[in-house]
Design a protein around this motif. Structure first.
Motif, mmCIF file in Angstrom:
data_model
loop_
_atom_site.group_PDB
_atom_site.id
_atom_site.type_symbol
_atom_site.label_atom_id
_atom_site.label_comp_id
_atom_site.label_asym_id
_atom_site.label_seq_id
_atom_site.Cartn_x
_atom_site.Cartn_y
_atom_site.Cartn_z
ATOM 1 N N VAL A 443 3.672 12.860 -2.926
ATOM 2 C CA VAL A 443 3.552 13.063 -1.387
ATOM 3 C C VAL A 443 4.795 13.302 -0.777
ATOM 4 O O VAL A 443 4.840 14.113 0.157
ATOM 5 C CB VAL A 443 3.017 11.510 -0.663
ATOM 6 N N THR A 446 5.397 17.035 -1.039
ATOM 7 C CA THR A 446 4.747 18.012 0.036
ATOM 8 C C THR A 446 5.632 18.302 1.131
ATOM 9 O O THR A 446 5.606 19.205 1.632
ATOM 10 C CB THR A 446 3.607 17.423 0.510
ATOM 11 N N ILE A 450 6.279 21.923 2.391
ATOM 12 C CA ILE A 450 5.488 22.394 3.744
ATOM 13 C C ILE A 450 6.569 22.809 4.629
ATOM 14 O O ILE A 450 6.271 23.723 5.606
ATOM 15 C CB ILE A 450 4.928 20.933 4.241
ATOM 16 N N PHE B 175 -0.857 16.099 8.488
ATOM 17 C CA PHE B 175 -0.796 16.440 6.887
ATOM 18 C C PHE B 175 -0.340 15.393 6.241
ATOM 19 O O PHE B 175 -1.165 15.153 5.347
ATOM 20 C CB PHE B 175 -0.025 17.703 7.008
ATOM 21 N N LEU B 176 0.629 14.512 6.449
ATOM 22 C CA LEU B 176 1.177 13.702 5.675
ATOM 23 C C LEU B 176 0.376 12.282 5.636
ATOM 24 O O LEU B 176 0.089 11.960 4.524
ATOM 25 C CB LEU B 176 2.687 13.258 6.180
ATOM 26 N N MET B 179 -2.307 13.376 3.546
ATOM 27 C CA MET B 179 -2.128 13.439 2.035
ATOM 28 C C MET B 179 -1.823 12.151 1.413
ATOM 29 O O MET B 179 -2.370 11.907 0.319
ATOM 30 C CB MET B 179 -0.763 14.137 1.857
ATOM 31 N N PHE B 180 -1.383 11.167 2.289
ATOM 32 C CA PHE B 180 -1.064 9.818 1.730
ATOM 33 C C PHE B 180 -2.517 9.111 1.331
ATOM 34 O O PHE B 180 -2.615 8.336 0.464
ATOM 35 C CB PHE B 180 -0.292 9.088 2.879
#
Lengths: 511, 528
Positions: A443, A446, A450, B175-176, B179-180
């Motif tokens: 994570v 990313t 990004i 997004f994060l 994703m998590f």
């Protein structure tokens, strides 16, 4: 081939010389490469300065030509071709990796063509050295003896040291070469020390015999543990695992970008091939030593690599640290490689990861090369607004970054998935703990991939300069190859996941 | 489990058809905007055509079974297959995703937000459509995961490139968070795979064999999936990405997000988490119920505090999704039917509200509630549509919103055996208060924006001919030029939604009869 010489030595000592059986079909890729190296060298001698580009074309054809025997060998059958008393083996495992090295070499040639020609560098020598390095890698995937592994390693490394310093009027490139060389030699020395200890303890350099003899006494001797760790350290350097990574960012930044791509993909893969061969063939009994060792360097690589990558402003340095972090992920399954069920899926995970990583990372470098032709800058901000004036390159870079981050349906997700699956399959504390650390790191990773996407899509163009980018045909070809591979491996992972069966490699174990 | 394998190519066609359009569009130069839009809309319409054909071919008598079922090898090494199928639970969402994509494209025809580039905007929508439809047909966990994630990047770019001022922050947060959630979800999927004997990722297979997992392990695995899906729903306390994402997203993005994307989470609960691990679901149900009710109240209070119309609607989503989750947490047929109905209804109504908000923003260049007033005088049709949607959203009987909320509350009265009746009845009372608050904030919104006199700031005659004296000096004033009533593209995009809200409100059985057999089959295990 050095293995042949050493074999010859023992035979001569015994007094009755018989010529070792040479399977020319199995050696054909190496022979084609060797002939190609000579050809490029000669062509370079006889063509005029203005037509040196021919060397690039020839080098590309040599690499593709060497793929043909690899292909025929793969099609003909799955039987293992063992030569020189089992010290040089051509099996499915080595064939897959040979094909990988040759194709990566080809893409690097495509990336180099314009870069080297326009930069006014020595073209002929460049391709000779590049082909030599690839030959070393091709040998590495077949080497099943400490001596041939070492020779292959030096064969692939020494040309790489020179290539890293190719931009010889640039101080950074000189620094890159010297740093790479000094630390590389240092690591080789440690590894040789480990190898000599292994030879002293077991009396053999052949991996299968080593595998049987090491810890034959039933318990570990200190020297054995030391020897195993020393040998592994040598390759940990090659794959730029933390704490043996310090050369990577500087070397990557200073070297010509095609060479950086080559180092970060092919050279790293070669290191992994050696690690895998050693772990599965030579050290299966030594899992109490290598598993914790690999666990530690894997966790350190992914964490340190990630945290440093977050802080980078230069795209090549960011990719260098991301490569360190990715190396941690590739190492991850090896941390449980000796644990029952997961042996098989660990091997597969590593091989699959190497193939997919090669495609997506080369692709990323190809975009960097294409973009920096215009911007003449290595800063991440130089990608600002790329999508608005070069949508093709913008989308491709997005694909490669998303793939590196592991977002489906692009190749990277399956590579990471395989690694996680392998460590979870081990079903023990080592496996679970590294899976959790890996998930957190995935994570975090990313975030910096990004950042690049954000520059491309959402930031303004620096200086408002929106002259379109002219990408040379060779680089375009490289982009198409890598992007297609990245997407296809992600959508149909079945194509790649069949490689890396355990029996492919350890089939040689029984001989 | 039996499958109906007739016409097994149909779902693949419906899912991947948009990619054909993407392929065409890639080879057409960016400058040819009209052709780009035509191809995109044509592809979306063709996809919808396939969807409607699916509706006609679906065997409603056997809606509990997976139909158009197809299964082939995909990644043999990890025993994951390309397994797809459609039953009564997924059919409405599958078709809704296609309808919404078409409507959003019609709406976007003239409303491409800055910085323009319809080619990329429409391509992203088509890719998004693939991910959404795929998620609803996937019957294999890995396939589900891949489709679930395909949605991520297009939405990220849609918010980040075409969004409002704070778009970069909002898109990154979106997004994060996701994703998590997906990382944990994937780990849970892997655990499911190994704990059922490492045989298959197929959902029907896992539903059969999920019972063999030890209860404590199952609870942990459920926890992993819970976080993954709850982030997407979003449930309190994982909701904080939603107001930012919704507020900053362009109108098309907001509508897609509200109408379909949020449902991927609740759908995950209903399709995967609960059927595979019913015992763990029973253990988790009270926690889900409590969080759902907190979401209802928190969302409502959040709405009352908002000064921005779009942000208010975003918070109302938190509250409405709370009702959906409350229905699910009862683990009864009524509750889950209500949840499924609520998903569709919320998609229609909140989708509509975001459309209206987008149009208002385009006309007034602001969504600040206190600056808007007298919309009914200036744009009567738009004003009444807003009023209609507000009524539908607050759950007025006779409109679709009612049938999501009321049965959910009803089901909470008697949850599945094994769940604490006292707890759920308490939740019921609190949730009922939530509906009152909903009426409060929606009517207050309507009253403040639509009633009263037109604020002097926007008091041009509405047709842009008369400029007040200071107009040129004041940037905001150029806005009066844009103030006009609902235009033709808006009518085209909105009418189907408005009609559906009324039709499903008057005759909810139309949809309940599709869900019900599948839901009844599913909750059998809970004895209700």
């Amino acid at each position: 081939m050095i293995a042949a010489v050493s074999h010859l030595g023992t035979v001569l000592a015994a007094g009755d010389f018989t010529s070792p059986r040479v399977d020319y079909h199995a050696l054909a890729p190496e022979i084609v490469l060797a002939a190609g190296i000579c050809a490029v060298l000669l062509i370079d001698l006889f063509v005029g300065e203005g037509r040196r580009w021919i060397t690039s074309t020839v080098a590309g054809f040599v690499l593709l030509g060497a793929v043909i025997p690899v292909f025929t060998l793969g099609v003909i059958g799955s039987d293992i071709r063992s030569m020189f008393d089992g010290r040089y083996v051509v099996d499915q495992f080595s064939l897959v990796l040979k094909a990988l090295f040759l194709l990566v070499g080809y893409v690097v040639v495509l990336l180099s063509t314009n870069e080297i020609e326009e930069g006014g560098y020595y073209q002929g020598e460049y391709y000779v050295l590049l082909l030599s390095s690839v030959l070393g890698m091709v040998m590495m995937s077949s080497a099943r003896d400490l001596v041939s592994i070492f020779v292959a390693l030096e064969f692939l490394s020494i040309p790489a040291y020179m290539l890293a310093a190719w931009r010889k009027r640039d101080a950074k490139s000189n620094e890159a070469g010297v740093k790479y060389y000094l630390l590389g030699v240092f690591a080789s020395a440690i590894m040789l020390y480990g190898m000599s200890l292994l030879y002293g303890i077991t009396g053999t350099t052949k991996l299968t015999e080593l595998g049987a003899k090491i810890t034959a006494t039933g318990h570990f001797r200190g020297a054995e543990a030391l020897a195993v760790v020393f040998v592994l350290v040598g390759f940990a350097f090659k794959v730029s695992a933390v704490p043996f990574h310090t050369w990577a960012p500087d070397t990557y930044e200073g070297a010509p970008t095609p060479i950086t791509a080559f180092l970060s993909v092919a050279s790293k893969a070669a290191g992994f091939v050696a690690l895998v061969t050693l772990i599965y063939v030579a050290f299966p009994q030594a899992k109490d030593v290598y598993q914790p060792f690999v666990w530690v360097i894997s966790v350190a690589s992914m964490t340190v690599g990630n945290l440093l990558a977050l802080r980078q402003t230069n795209i090549v340095r960011m990719l260098a640290y991301s490569g360190i972090s990715q190396a941690g992920f590739i190492l991850m399954p090896l941390a449980v490689a000796g644990t029952g069920d997961s042996a098989e899926s660990s091997l597969r995970a590593v091989v699959v990861y190497l193939i997919i990583y090669a495609a997506m990372n080369l692709g990323a470098f190809a975009v960097v090369i294409a973009v920096s032709r215009k911007t003449r800058s290595g800063e991440i901000t130089s990608f600002g607004g790329l999508f608005s004036y070069a949508p093709g390159l913008g989308v491709l870079m997005t694909i490669f970054m998303a793939s590196l981050a592991g977002i489906p349906p692009l190749g990277g997700w399956f590579a990471k998935f395989g690694a996680f699956k392998a460590v979870l399959e081990a079903g023990n504390g080592w496996g679970y703990s590294i899976a959790i650390i890996g998930a957190v790191n995935a994570v975090i990773a990313t975030a910096y991939y990004i950042t690049v996407m954000r520059e491309i899509w959402m930031k303004p163009v620096p200086d408002g300069d929106i002259t379109p980018i002219r990408t040379p045909g060779a680089v375009q070809a490289a982009l198409v190859i890598t992007a297609a591979a990245t997407i296809v491996f992600g959508v149909l992972p079945g194509l790649v996941s069949r490689y890396g069966n355990l029996t492919d490699l350890t089939g040689a174990f029984g001989r | 489990m039996e499958f109906i394998r007739d016409q097994n190519w149909l779902l693949s066609l419906g899912t991947f058809l948009p990619l054909a359009g993407v392929l065409f569009m890639l080879f057409i130069p960016k400058k040819n905007e009209l052709l780009q839009k035509q191809i995109a809309l044509g592809t979306a319409l063709a996809t919808l055509g396939v969807g409607i054909y699916t509706l006609t071919q679906f065997d409603y008598g056997k809606s509990a079974k997976l139909q158009f079922f197809a299964s082939t090898e995909w990644i043999p090494v990890i025993k994951s297959g390309y397994t797809i199928g459609l039953d009564g639970i997924s059919l409405p969402m599958y078709v809704l995703s296609m309808i919404i994509t078409v409507l959003v494209m019609i709406y976007s025809w003239q409303h491409i937000p800055s910085p323009g580039n319809p080619k990329a905007f429409f391509i992203l929508m088509l890719v998004l459509q693939v991910g959404m439809a795929g998620t609803f047909v996937a019957q294999d966990l890995i396939l589900f995961f891949v489709f679930f994630e395909i949605v991520l990047l297009p939405m990220y770019f849609m918010i980040g490139v075409w969004g409002g001022e704070n778009r970069q922050y909002a898109s990154l947060k979106f997004f994060l968070y996701t994703m998590f959630g997906s990382a944990l979800m994937l780990v849970a999927f892997l655990a499911l795979f190994y704990k059922t004997g490492a045989q298959s990722f197929s959902i029907p297979y896992l539903i059969e064999h999920g019972g063999s997992i030890a209860k404590n392990t199952a609870i942990w695995i459920f926890a992993g999936m819970f976080v993954g899906f709850a982030v997407k729903v979003p449930m309190f306390p994982f909701h904080t990405w939603l107001p930012d994402a919704h507020t900053q997203a362009p109108t098309a993005g907001s509508v897609l997000l509200a109408a379909i994307l949020l449902k991927l989470g609740t759908y995950g609960f209903i399709r995967i988490a609960i059927p595979i691990l019913p015992q763990a679901a029973l253990k988790w149900a009270p926690a889900i119920g409590i969080l759902a009710v907190i979401g209802i109240i928190y969302g409502a209070l959040g709405c009352l505090a908002q000064t921005d119309m779009k942000r208010l609607i975003a918070f109302s989503s938190v509250a409405h999704m709370g009702f959906v989750m409350l229905g699910i947490s009862t683990l009864t047929a009524t509750g889950i039917n209500a949840a499924l109905f609520g998903m569709v209804a919320h998609g229609l109504i909140t989708g509509m509200l975001f459309f209206v908000a987008g149009s208002v923003k385009e006309r007034y260049h602001t969504l600040e509630i206190k600056r808007l007033s007298g919309m009914l005088l200036q744009m009567p049709k738009m004003g009444w549509i807003l009023g209609f949607c507000a009524m539908a959203s607050l759950g007025l009987p006779g409109l679709a919103g009612f049938w999501g909320e009321f049965p959910a509350i009803l089901a909470t009265y008697s949850p599945a055996p094994g769940l604490s009746v006292e707890l759920f009845r308490t939740l019921m009372v609190i949730a009922a208060i939530g509906t009152v608050l909903a009426a409060g904030y929606l009517l207050w919104l309507f009253q403040r924006t639509a009633f009263g006199n037109v604020s002097p700031e926007f008091a041009g005659n509405g047709n842009g001919h008369a400029h007040s004296v200071g107009a040129a000096a004041n940037d905001e004033h150029h806005g009066t030029d844009d103030i006009h009533d609902v235009n033709i593209f808006e009518w085209l995009a909105w009418t189907p939604l408005l009609v559906a809200i009324v039709v499903f409100g008057i005759y909810p059985q139309l949809m309940f009869k599709v869900f019900d057999p599948a839901v009844t089959e599913m909750v059998k295990v809970f004895g209700k």
